[in-house]
Write an enzyme that holds these catalytic residues in place. Sequence first.
Site: not given
Length: 224
Positions: A134, A192, A215
């Site tokens: 991530c 995250h 994202d």
Amino acid sequence: GDDVYVANENERQEYVLNENGIIFVGNARYIEARGWFYGQFQDHLLNICLTMLDLSLYYRQSPASDVSRRGDPKYVGRVISSMINGNDNDNGVLLGKWQGSFHSHENPSRWDGSVVILQKWRQDNYRPVQYGQCWVFAGVMCTVLRCLGIPTRLVSNFNSAHDVDRNLSIDKYYDSSGRSLNISKDSTWDYHVWNESWFLRPDLGAAYNGWQVLDATPQEQSRG
């Protein structure tokens, strides 16, 4: 008059012009600060970013429509968030891997900047670079969006809830004796990392102007 114009000079320096930053990872008790070189003004980066737009499924499906919408940061953000990962068979930049051995390719923890990743992607004829997680997806996406002039920053969230059935809760199940049943697919990640970009939202109204969540980490499909 631009939809991505930020009035504060300090914020322009930080979220558009700064080529260096820190990404926070780890867990809520042991937060680690990783240095990251965005390098959005390095040689050839702009050409790589423009090629990324031309390789997207959006452009391939309708070149004229795609090019006509490239002045819309909402649209560009959606295209770039898709292109940063290679999950859609669209020549994306990075392939994700979260378990198993990394010995045959780069361990995600070894990356410390976006430029080498984007250059490798170009040198390998736009095949996804292995591997990302991530914070790597978010770091590369920040580089590309800043390069294209969209103010962008990273956000780290700890004890990050991952809800898979869209009921906005993390479900846990127990039997009549109070023993935990391992049947829920929901989970809570240590952390995250994603991006926020600053732009106006004329489609939603002035109350929604400002930082917008993007994202690039590949997730489950949402309602198809």
